[in-house]
Design a protein around this motif. Structure first.
Motif, short mmCIF file in Angstrom:
data_model
loop_
_atom_site.label_atom_id
_atom_site.label_comp_id
_atom_site.label_asym_id
_atom_site.label_seq_id
_atom_site.Cartn_x
_atom_site.Cartn_y
_atom_site.Cartn_z
N ALA A 336 0.84 -1.20 0.00
CA ALA A 336 0.00 0.00 0.00
C ALA A 336 0.87 1.25 0.00
CB ALA A 336 -0.93 -0.01 1.21
N ARG A 337 1.97 1.22 0.76
CA ARG A 337 2.87 2.38 0.80
C ARG A 337 3.50 2.62 -0.57
NH1 ARG A 337 8.43 3.45 2.25
NH2 ARG A 337 8.63 5.48 3.31
N ASP A 338 3.89 1.55 -1.24
CA ASP A 338 4.47 1.69 -2.57
C ASP A 338 3.46 2.32 -3.53
OD1 ASP A 338 6.80 0.56 -1.68
OD2 ASP A 338 6.41 -1.43 -2.53
N PHE A 339 2.20 1.94 -3.38
CA PHE A 339 1.17 2.51 -4.25
C PHE A 339 1.01 4.01 -3.98
CE2 PHE A 339 -3.23 3.67 -5.20
CZ PHE A 339 -3.36 3.20 -6.50
N VAL A 340 1.01 4.38 -2.70
CA VAL A 340 0.88 5.80 -2.35
C VAL A 340 2.07 6.59 -2.87
CG1 VAL A 340 0.79 7.44 -0.43
CG2 VAL A 340 -0.59 5.35 -0.34
N LEU A 341 3.26 6.03 -2.73
CA LEU A 341 4.45 6.71 -3.26
C LEU A 341 4.36 6.87 -4.77
CD1 LEU A 341 7.33 5.02 -1.20
CD2 LEU A 341 6.48 7.37 -0.98
N GLY A 342 3.76 5.90 -5.43
CA GLY A 342 3.60 5.98 -6.88
C GLY A 342 2.71 7.12 -7.31
N SER A 350 -4.66 16.49 -7.25
CA SER A 350 -5.35 16.36 -5.97
C SER A 350 -4.93 15.08 -5.25
CB SER A 350 -6.87 16.36 -6.18
OG SER A 350 -7.28 15.26 -6.97
N ARG A 351 -4.72 14.01 -6.01
CA ARG A 351 -4.27 12.76 -5.38
C ARG A 351 -2.81 12.89 -4.92
NH1 ARG A 351 -5.83 7.72 -8.75
NH2 ARG A 351 -7.83 8.79 -8.52
N LYS A 352 -2.02 13.63 -5.67
CA LYS A 352 -0.63 13.88 -5.25
C LYS A 352 -0.61 14.63 -3.92
CE LYS A 352 2.27 15.12 -8.41
NZ LYS A 352 3.00 15.93 -9.42
N TYR A 353 -1.48 15.65 -3.80
CA TYR A 353 -1.57 16.38 -2.53
C TYR A 353 -1.99 15.45 -1.39
CZ TYR A 353 -1.40 20.91 -5.00
OH TYR A 353 -1.02 22.00 -5.75
N ALA A 354 -3.00 14.61 -1.67
CA ALA A 354 -3.50 13.70 -0.64
C ALA A 354 -2.41 12.72 -0.21
CB ALA A 354 -4.73 12.95 -1.15
N ALA A 355 -1.63 12.23 -1.18
CA ALA A 355 -0.55 11.29 -0.85
C ALA A 355 0.52 11.98 0.00
CB ALA A 355 0.07 10.75 -2.14
N LEU A 356 0.85 13.22 -0.33
CA LEU A 356 1.84 13.95 0.47
C LEU A 356 1.34 14.20 1.88
CD1 LEU A 356 3.07 16.45 -2.27
CD2 LEU A 356 4.49 14.75 -1.09
N ASN A 357 0.07 14.55 2.01
CA ASN A 357 -0.51 14.73 3.35
C ASN A 357 -0.43 13.44 4.16
OD1 ASN A 357 -1.25 17.44 3.59
ND2 ASN A 357 -3.07 17.13 2.33
N MET A 386 4.20 25.23 -6.73
CA MET A 386 4.73 25.69 -5.45
C MET A 386 4.20 24.86 -4.28
SD MET A 386 4.20 29.41 -3.71
CE MET A 386 2.43 29.11 -3.60
N ASN A 387 2.90 24.53 -4.31
CA ASN A 387 2.31 23.76 -3.21
C ASN A 387 2.93 22.38 -3.12
OD1 ASN A 387 0.54 25.79 -2.35
ND2 ASN A 387 -0.98 25.22 -3.89
N THR A 388 3.16 21.76 -4.27
CA THR A 388 3.79 20.44 -4.28
C THR A 388 5.18 20.51 -3.65
OG1 THR A 388 2.59 19.75 -6.26
CG2 THR A 388 4.62 18.57 -5.76
N LYS A 389 5.92 21.54 -4.01
CA LYS A 389 7.27 21.69 -3.47
C LYS A 389 7.24 21.89 -1.95
CE LYS A 389 10.15 24.00 -5.99
NZ LYS A 389 10.94 25.09 -6.64
#
Length: 480
Positions: A336-342, A350-357, A386-389
């Protein structure tokens, strides 16, 4: 709204927010000063009342004086349940019975068109007080050829509806306490019938939704198939909000279950079913509830854990992500962690933001990060968004060690986005090993290929309490 003065024999305007208006003797009048009923004006004595801008007014408002006590309702058995449900879910109540002769109602309806204002108004109020049992007769009167009779009949019907469907949050606490006392089949069957009927009718108002959450939770706490089965169809069809309140009730019921019945309760079965729902919104909310319950579930073979694993392996990317977050956070699943990192390299922002959170909330704090995480975060430190960074900096900063420092130090040289540089500096100061931090900074200062960073690093090192040996006076820096 117009403020007018009544005196015998006529009506005189004394103030109007919308201009002067000619009022006919046929208009309905509302006594001001919160009077419950209209007081007959004495001849020659003025009486101030309020009237809508078009010269119309509803009847004086009824006050809700009912008070419910869970203990008293419990002692009254089925009658107590019906009384509070009649108040809170009136659309499910039995049709009211007319308590006065039909001829009396018809006489009052006829008086709605009387030449005398007092007669019309008194008849209107008496009909209102007779109540819903007279609704069929008032519905017929609303279609009368007499405009005055029709208008007043409609006003009475509206007054009833306003009272019937008003939000009543003052009764929620008593109802919630009462629902936890329900154990016998006679009341649970009545509660099921009326809860299902209310769900079919739909939601209006926050209070109605909470009423149905409490009633549904009571049915699921009974832990019997006959009370859970009729609720399942609502998960797969109809109003989405109904499905979501059922899940809220199921989560509440599961949390109150004992350890022996936790994994096999009817409420748990309903949540497990919802995780596999074809409606992605339903599945996502069910997975969210599962996140709070999974730690009480018994081992990797529990129905809840299996449902989450099935969702993670399913076809829907959004559902897979929701399940992966729970499995990673609560079950420490590496897959599951590998999937989130992917998701950090995907195109869904939006999913990238959620994964980072999600990654930022992961323990352990200030441990050294693994290579997978470092490799996934590195591109984001140079991302155009900028938010991603910033979020990547936050995730990386929740860890410690030289690898973290080496990736944050270059950000101090940000020229265009100085807030990124300032944020990186702030996070670097929180590194627990200051000796290692200074050592890494000095290593960069000794690297002649990275002179573009030297001025910022010298300034930062000085702020840490140690100026580099033989260093030139640093230029003004924005990193503070």
């Amino acid at each position: 709204m117009n403020i007018i003065s009544i005196s015998d024999p006529g009506v005189r305007m004394i103030e109007s927010g919308g201009g002067r208006t000619v009022f006919r003797a046929t208009m309905a009048l509302l006594v001001a000063a919160a009077a419950a009923v209209m007081v007959e004006p004495t001849i020659g004595q003025a009486q101030v009342i309020a009237v809508d801008g078009d010269g119309t007014v509803v009847l004086p408002p009824e006050t809700d004086s009912k008070h419910f006590d869970a203990g008293q309702l419990e002692r009254r058995g089925l009658a107590g349940l019906r009384e509070i449900l009649d108040e809170l879910l009136p659309d499910t109540a039995a049709p009211p019975v007319l308590q006065v002769p039909v001829s009396q109602v018809n006489d009052l309806i006829a008086q709605l068109g009387d030449d005398q204002f007092r007669v019309r108004q008194t008849a209107m109020e008496r009909l209102r007080d007779i109540g819903e049992g007279a609704r069929p007769l008032l519905l017929r009167a609303a279609k009368s050829d007499n405009a005055e009779v029709s208008w007043r009949a409609v006003r009475i019907l509206r007054a009833w509806d306003a009272r019937k469907y008003a939000d009543k949050p003052q009764h929620l606490e008593a109802f919630a306490a009462y629902c936890r006392l329900l154990r016998d089949d006679s009341r649970l069957k009545e509660l099921l019938r009326r809860t299902a009927q209310a769900m079919e009718h739909g939601l209006w108002g926050e209070t109605r939704q909470q009423i149905l959450v409490h009633s549904t939770a009571a049915l699921l706490r009974a832990d019997k198939e006959e009370y859970a089965a009729p609720l399942r169809p609502f998960l797969d069809r109809g109003d989405l909000q109904i499905a979501l309140l059922i899940l809220e009730a199921a989560s509440d019921a599961v949390q109150s279950a004992d350890a022996a019945s936790f994994d096999r309760s009817q409420a748990m079965n309903l949540l497990v079913r919802a995780i596999g729902s074809p409606r992605e919104e339903v599945a996502a909310v069910a997975i969210n509830h599962a996140g709070y319950l999974i730690e009480r579930s018994r081992g990797s073979n529990s129905p809840l854990r299996k449902a989450l694993q099935d969702a993670f392996e399913g076809p829907s990317e959004s559902v897979r992500f929701q399940a992966a977050c729970v499995l990673m956070q609560r079950c420490k699943s590496e897959a599951a962690r590998d999937f989130v990192l992917g998701q950090l390299q995907g195109g869904d922002l939006s999913r990238k933001y959620a994964a980072l959170n999600m990654l930022q909330s992961q323990p352990p704090r200030k441990a050294e990060p693994d290579r997978k995480l470092l490799d996934a975060l590195q591109p984001l430190l140079n991302d155009a968004d900028m938010n991603t960074k910033l979020m990547a900096v936050n995730v990386l900063s929740s860890y410690a060690g030289p690898e973290v420092v080496r990736r944050l130090l270059p950000l101090l040289g940000e020229k265009k986005e100085r807030h990124i540089a300032m944020h990186a500096a702030q996070q670097l100061r929180q590194q627990p090993d200051k000796k290692m931090l200074r050592s890494e900074i000095k290593a960069v200062l000794e690297d002649q290929s990275r002179k573009n960073l030297h001025s910022e690093l010298q300034s930062f090192l000085k702020q840490l309490g140690e100026e580099p040996d033989g260093a030139a006076e640093p230029e003004a820096s924005a990193v503070r």
